[in-house]
Design a protein around this motif. Structure first.
Motif, PDB file in Angstrom:
ATOM      1  N   ASP A 173       0.878  -1.274   0.013  1.00  0.00           N
ATOM      2  CA  ASP A 173       0.078   0.024   0.052  1.00  0.00           C
ATOM      3  C   ASP A 173       0.899   1.124  -0.009  1.00  0.00           C
ATOM      4  N   LEU A 174       2.267   1.070   0.024  1.00  0.00           N
ATOM      5  CA  LEU A 174       3.184   2.413  -0.113  1.00  0.00           C
ATOM      6  C   LEU A 174       3.670   2.223  -1.522  1.00  0.00           C
ATOM      7  N   ILE A 175       3.790   3.408  -2.219  1.00  0.00           N
ATOM      8  CA  ILE A 175       4.564   3.495  -3.326  1.00  0.00           C
ATOM      9  C   ILE A 175       6.255   2.975  -2.973  1.00  0.00           C
TER      10      ILE A 175
ATOM     11  N   LEU B 267      10.726   7.651  -7.605  1.00  0.00           N
ATOM     12  CA  LEU B 267      10.544   8.991  -7.466  1.00  0.00           C
ATOM     13  C   LEU B 267      11.761   9.648  -8.119  1.00  0.00           C
TER      14      LEU B 267
ATOM     15  N   GLN C 174      23.641   7.032   4.134  1.00  0.00           N
ATOM     16  CA  GLN C 174      23.208   6.017   3.455  1.00  0.00           C
ATOM     17  C   GLN C 174      22.095   6.323   2.665  1.00  0.00           C
TER      18      GLN C 174
ATOM     19  N   TRP D 173       7.616  10.477   6.532  1.00  0.00           N
ATOM     20  CA  TRP D 173       7.790   9.978   5.170  1.00  0.00           C
ATOM     21  C   TRP D 173       6.877   8.821   4.747  1.00  0.00           C
ATOM     22  N   ARG D 174       6.714   7.951   5.646  1.00  0.00           N
ATOM     23  CA  ARG D 174       6.150   6.812   5.533  1.00  0.00           C
ATOM     24  C   ARG D 174       4.492   7.027   5.135  1.00  0.00           C
TER      25      ARG D 174
ATOM     26  N   LEU E 105       3.927   8.331   1.827  1.00  0.00           N
ATOM     27  CA  LEU E 105       3.925   7.345   0.617  1.00  0.00           C
ATOM     28  C   LEU E 105       2.879   6.386   0.238  1.00  0.00           C
ATOM     29  N   GLN E 106       2.116   6.704   1.061  1.00  0.00           N
ATOM     30  CA  GLN E 106       0.772   5.939   0.958  1.00  0.00           C
ATOM     31  C   GLN E 106       0.297   6.069  -0.571  1.00  0.00           C
ATOM     32  N   ARG E 107       0.074   4.896  -1.034  1.00  0.00           N
ATOM     33  CA  ARG E 107      -0.621   4.902  -2.443  1.00  0.00           C
ATOM     34  C   ARG E 107      -1.907   5.589  -2.414  1.00  0.00           C
TER      35      ARG E 107
ATOM     36  N   PHE F 272      19.197  12.252  -1.651  1.00  0.00           N
ATOM     37  CA  PHE F 272      18.129  11.589  -1.927  1.00  0.00           C
ATOM     38  C   PHE F 272      16.718  12.056  -1.197  1.00  0.00           C
TER      39      PHE F 272
ATOM     40  N   LYS G  98      15.089  15.013  -2.840  1.00  0.00           N
ATOM     41  CA  LYS G  98      14.721  14.989  -4.180  1.00  0.00           C
ATOM     42  C   LYS G  98      13.505  13.995  -4.249  1.00  0.00           C
ATOM     43  N   LYS G  99      13.336  13.053  -3.489  1.00  0.00           N
ATOM     44  CA  LYS G  99      12.301  12.195  -3.401  1.00  0.00           C
ATOM     45  C   LYS G  99      11.190  12.840  -2.909  1.00  0.00           C
TER      46      LYS G  99
ATOM     47  N   LYS H  17       9.537  15.456  -5.417  1.00  0.00           N
ATOM     48  CA  LYS H  17       8.731  14.698  -6.204  1.00  0.00           C
ATOM     49  C   LYS H  17       7.473  14.090  -5.973  1.00  0.00           C
ATOM     50  N   ARG H  18       7.264  13.751  -4.774  1.00  0.00           N
ATOM     51  CA  ARG H  18       6.491  13.014  -3.995  1.00  0.00           C
ATOM     52  C   ARG H  18       5.198  14.075  -3.862  1.00  0.00           C
TER      53      ARG H  18
ATOM     54  N   ASP I 296       3.641  15.053  -7.044  1.00  0.00           N
ATOM     55  CA  ASP I 296       2.761  14.005  -7.394  1.00  0.00           C
ATOM     56  C   ASP I 296       1.589  14.095  -6.499  1.00  0.00           C
TER      57      ASP I 296
ATOM     58  N   ARG J 293       6.566  -8.669  10.609  1.00  0.00           N
ATOM     59  CA  ARG J 293       6.044  -7.330  10.390  1.00  0.00           C
ATOM     60  C   ARG J 293       4.577  -7.288  10.534  1.00  0.00           C
ATOM     61  N   SER J 294       4.121  -8.601  10.391  1.00  0.00           N
ATOM     62  CA  SER J 294       2.400  -8.725  10.937  1.00  0.00           C
ATOM     63  C   SER J 294       2.136  -8.621  12.131  1.00  0.00           C
TER      64      SER J 294
ATOM     65  N   LYS K  60       2.237  -5.184  13.298  1.00  0.00           N
ATOM     66  CA  LYS K  60       0.943  -4.496  12.795  1.00  0.00           C
ATOM     67  C   LYS K  60      -0.243  -5.015  13.680  1.00  0.00           C
TER      68      LYS K  60
END
Lengths: 271, 592
Positions: free
Chosen positions: A168-170, A175, B65, B76-77, B80-82, B109, B112-113, B116-117, B120, B578-579, B582
């Motif tokens: 669900d994250l791009i 980018l 890094q 940031w996360r 990034l959500q679609r 980076f 730059k990201k 753009k985000r 978008d 990860r689950s 969550k």
């Protein structure tokens, strides 16, 4: 069983055509499947078959029926894996005309082969309607939906997942453009000498940072503490004015000729 | 038409403080133009509020890094959500300035990201992104100065409402030095109420702390400025042997004020006491009278309305008390701007030059060595620059605020209803210049004698470790002082359990006792099967400790254990963990 489609595809692979008909009936009834739902493709004479004429992730069920001991070649398992949809079921039946004791070894060998090919949840069972036939059911892992994987012990599965995973994250790297990946043009600073304007990187691996540190150590004698002198005149002014190589670095400010007090710092630990 | 915010928002994500310096500079330049501005770190800002903003300036650093600073990870996360879509930030204007180092492959980076985000997501850029480069001889200023110029001129064109005094209005630097942001008013003794002199009861202390802190910040509402409670120490003993390099203490405190109901896993914040000698020295150095009575408010700006909470009828307090309670003069390091302002008030030429150098791009690295790396304190800086006579208002504005220190509570209120326990590492270290330093709060607490009954002002709040249901199996990993919250967990279970727990028990890993270091992840591997069994029973995982690396090392160890015990490939173990996160069954509390 995945009930996504009305009709699911099945593949039957066998090396004995005459046997297949009865076997299929028996299998389907034992599985409680409605034969009309399945749309089986039957492949015969697979004893030397190494590739299946099907595209990947095509069949939901594969039924593998064999009587011969040598059959099938290992590559066929990989092929079966390939043509199966994720989450698809495989059932392998072996009919034996050999001693019962050897059934065990044969079955273990089969289980191992299946595991190596990537199948999970191998489960042995026996088909009552046909004599001398044992089988193993297995599944192709369905990573896309969620993960479930075999547990060696017979414990209730703790591994059910409710996943809304990172899809669900791009993808953040998307980018960046080609331009972005280029570094800027900088005025060239052609030095490598330690001590001039160019400093070591923060995570230096070439040893330059260590060199820079070394340049800074000079010990103080008792005499220097009791009667401090300074040719440059800056030593007594305090750390803000001292050179990086100054022997008095770290000490509070002092007057030339007067004894330096060691700890003028309110938070200094008692040494 | 929707009333949008008339305030320029500056969001920064700093790793070593540079992005914060830049953000503060942009804020000052905005204020010089009579533009109202708000500045916030990305980890203090709720990304959900972005669509309600008008214009946002981002100042973001990129680590070596190519990663976002820690303080930006959650923000940031979120971005990034679609499913935010491409219209979420429609109508919003933004500008990005990045700080990076072209010596690294992933140069800037993050900026730059982000640029753009944001685009978008539908936002409109005011100006092209600016990219500051550490490798440039003049540092990031080489890029920042022209970028700021174009930013102001462009903003004046498209958003004139930010500049109520017109596009040409600009307070000069000379004028600026006469305009600190705070105002200090001196009062007569007659204005004071009679309880002033020797009041030692904690209620009065509570009020004083409340007053001082709300005056100091200018915006924190009265309620949270006052401590939730006062404690006094009843037990103080070391947990480490004397020969050890570390000094870890067990402290037991009792409530002096009313008892606060806390829970295991909660965090205790302590307001530390500063050395009286240091505070006196500072006040003397400023040529001030410690006994004078003052009130402190933000200077009235014409386009800024007075906040209702800032009460101009604040009761005055002693200058000494104000300094003691709110101005950190002996532990925190001042910011770059402090040196810049000091340079205006230095009368000795060599001091003025040096301070200007420290505040310049060329001097930034040397300032970093002298100030940040050495943890130079305000008192020490003043010692090195004796000719500086700065007005007290500037000190109030620029001296770092005295901050509370947070500790994980190591007791269970079920086991000790009127007490709070802590497990504290008494911090001490040697600086690069070979000076010995100690942590302010830990040292102060360690020095307290239970006989003395010193009052300790404290606040309680939730930590990152929610109390587990009594019957849930747990795997707790707590190296070093990380065991503190789990001591509370254990105490609580002991009280709660009616019958003996089935085969629970604790397995502890003792690092440092043997010649080769044994880390907690090694001990975990030794207990691989047992851990797997617990996980199969539905155990939750809790990790706590003082390290930035340990939590990820522990996570990797879990991945290996799960993969090994279940026979599944590594990727499935990773996804499974990860689950678990969550599902709220994997908790980490790490402190540095």
């Amino acid at each position: 069983m995945d009930l996504r489609s009305e009709r699911s595809t099945a593949l039957v692979v066998t090396d004995d055509a005459s046997y297949a008909r009865n076997a299929l009936d028996a299998i389907w009834s034992s599985e409680n499947e409605d034969p009309k739902r399945l749309d089986p493709l039957i492949i015969f004479q697979t004893s030397s078959l190494a590739r299946l004429p099907l595209q990947s992730s095509y069949v939901d069920q594969v039924i593998f029926f064999t009587r011969s001991v040598e059959f099938p070649v290992d590559e066929l398992y990989a092929e079966i894996f390939r043509v199966m949809t994720p989450g698809g079921k495989l059932v392998v039946y072996r009919s034996f005309q050999i001693e019962i004791s050897e059934v065990e070894t044969a079955l273990s060998a089969l289980e191992r082969k299946l595991l190596l090919a990537g199948f999970l949840e191998g489960e042995r069972f026996q088909l009552k309607k046909i004599a001398h036939t044992v089988g193993i059911k297995a599944k192709k892992p369905s990573w896309k939906i969620g993960s479930s994987f075999a547990i060696k012990k017979t414990v209730k599965s703790p591994l059910k997942i409710q996943m809304d995973d990172d899809s669900d994250l791009i993808d953040e790297d998307s980018l960046l453009t080609e331009e972005d990946l280029k570094k800027p043009q900088l005025p060239t600073v052609g030095d490598c000498e330690v001590g001039s304007t160019r400093k070591a990187c923060k995570n230096c691996t070439c040893g330059r940072a260590e060199q820079e540190e070394k340049v800074q150590k000079l010990e103080l004698s008792a005499d220097q503490l009791n009667n401090p002198q300074s040719a440059c005149g800056n030593c007594g002014l305090g750390d803000a004015f001292r050179c990086s190589t100054c022997p008095y670095k770290g000490l509070p400010p002092f007057k030339l000729g007067e004894k330096v007090s060691l700890s003028g710092n309110f938070l200094a630990a008692d040494i | 038409m929707e009333m949008k915010s008339m305030t320029l928002l500056i969001l920064y994500a700093t790793q070593t403080g540079n992005a914060l310096d830049v953000a503060e500079r942009i804020a000052r330049e905005a204020e010089r133009r009579a533009c109202t501005v708000v500045i916030s770190s990305t980890d203090d800002y709720d990304a959900n509020s972005l669509p309600a903003e008008d214009t946002v300036i981002f100042v973001v650093s990129t680590t070596g890094q190519g990663d976002t600073p820690d303080s930006m990870k959650v923000f940031w996360r979120f971005l990034l959500q679609r499913n935010l879509g491409s219209h979420w930030l429609e109508g919003i204007h933004y500008a990005v300035f990045g700080l990076g180092d072209s010596g690294y492959q992933k140069y800037n980076f993050v900026a730059k990201k982000l640029d753009k985000r944001l685009s978008d997501l539908g936002a409109t850029a005011v100006v092209e992104r600016g990219l500051g480069d550490d490798q440039h001889p003049s540092g990031y200023e080489a890029a920042l100065d022209p970028w700021l110029s174009s930013l102001w001129s462009r903003l004046n064109e498209i958003k004139p409402h930010f500049f109520p005094k017109g596009p040409d209005f600009l307070v000069s630097n000379e004028e600026l030095i006469g305009l600190p942001k705070v105002q200090v008013t001196y009062h007569n003794v007659n204005d004071m109420d009679s309880r002033l002199s020797t009041a030692t009861d904690f209620k009065y202390l509570q009020m004083q702390i409340g007053r001082a802190r709300s005056m100091s910040s200018g915006k924190v509402p009265h309620e949270k400025s006052k401590p939730d409670a006062f404690l006094k120490m009843v037990k103080n003993f070391p947990l480490t042997r004397a020969s050890h390099e570390k000094d870890v203490r067990h402290f037991e405190f009792e409530f002096v004020s009313q008892v606060i109901k806390y829970e295991i896993g909660d965090v205790l914040e302590v307001l530390p006491s500063q050395s009286p000698a240091a505070v006196d020295s500072f006040i003397q150095r400023c040529n001030l009278d410690p006994e004078s009575l003052i009130t402190v408010h933000p200077r009235e700006m014409e386009n800024r309305h007075i906040d209702n909470n800032v009460n101009t009828l604040d009761v005055p307090i002693k200058l000494r008390t104000f300094v003691e309670l709110t101005m950190d003069v002996t532990s925190a390091s001042p910011r770059r701007y402090f040196f810049e302002v000091m340079s205006f008030f230095a009368t000795a030429e060599h001091e003025k030059e040096r301070l200007q150098y420290f505040a310049s791009p060329e001097g930034r690295d040397d300032l970093y060595q002298y100030n940040q790396k050495e943890r130079r304190t305000v008192v020490e800086v003043l010692e090195d620059f004796p000719s500086v006579q700065m007005p007290f208002e500037w000190f109030v504005q620029l001296v770092p605020p005295l901050k509370n220190r947070a500790f994980s509570i190591s007791s269970s209120p079920l086991a000790h209803p009127t007490q709070v326990h802590l497990t504290v590492d008494v911090v001490s270290w040697t600086t690069p210049f070979k000076r010995k330093r100690q942590g302010l709060c830990s040292t102060w607490l360690a020095s307290l004698d239970p006989e003395q009954s010193i009052y300790i002002p404290v606040w309680f709040h939730k930590g990152l470790l929610p109390p587990p249901p009594p019957s849930l199996p747990l795997i707790v990993i707590g190296p070093g002082t990380g065991c503190a919250p789990f001591r509370g967990f254990v105490e609580e279970r002991a009280v709660q359990s009616q019958c003996k727990a089935k085969g629970g028990g604790f397995y502890a890993a003792f690092s440092r006792d043997q010649p080769q270091k044994v880390y907690v992840q090694h001990k975990m591997q030794e207990q691989s099967e047992r851990i797997w069994n617990l996980l199969c029973e539905g155990a939750a995982i809790y990790v706590a400790g003082s390290s930035t690396k340990m939590p990820s090392d522990v996570m990797v160890a879990f991945e290996e254990i799960i993969s090994k015990e279940s026979g599944a490939p590594r990727e499935s173990a990773v996804r499974w963990l990860r689950s678990l996160e969550k599902a709220g069954k994997y908790h980490v509390e790490a402190w540095s």
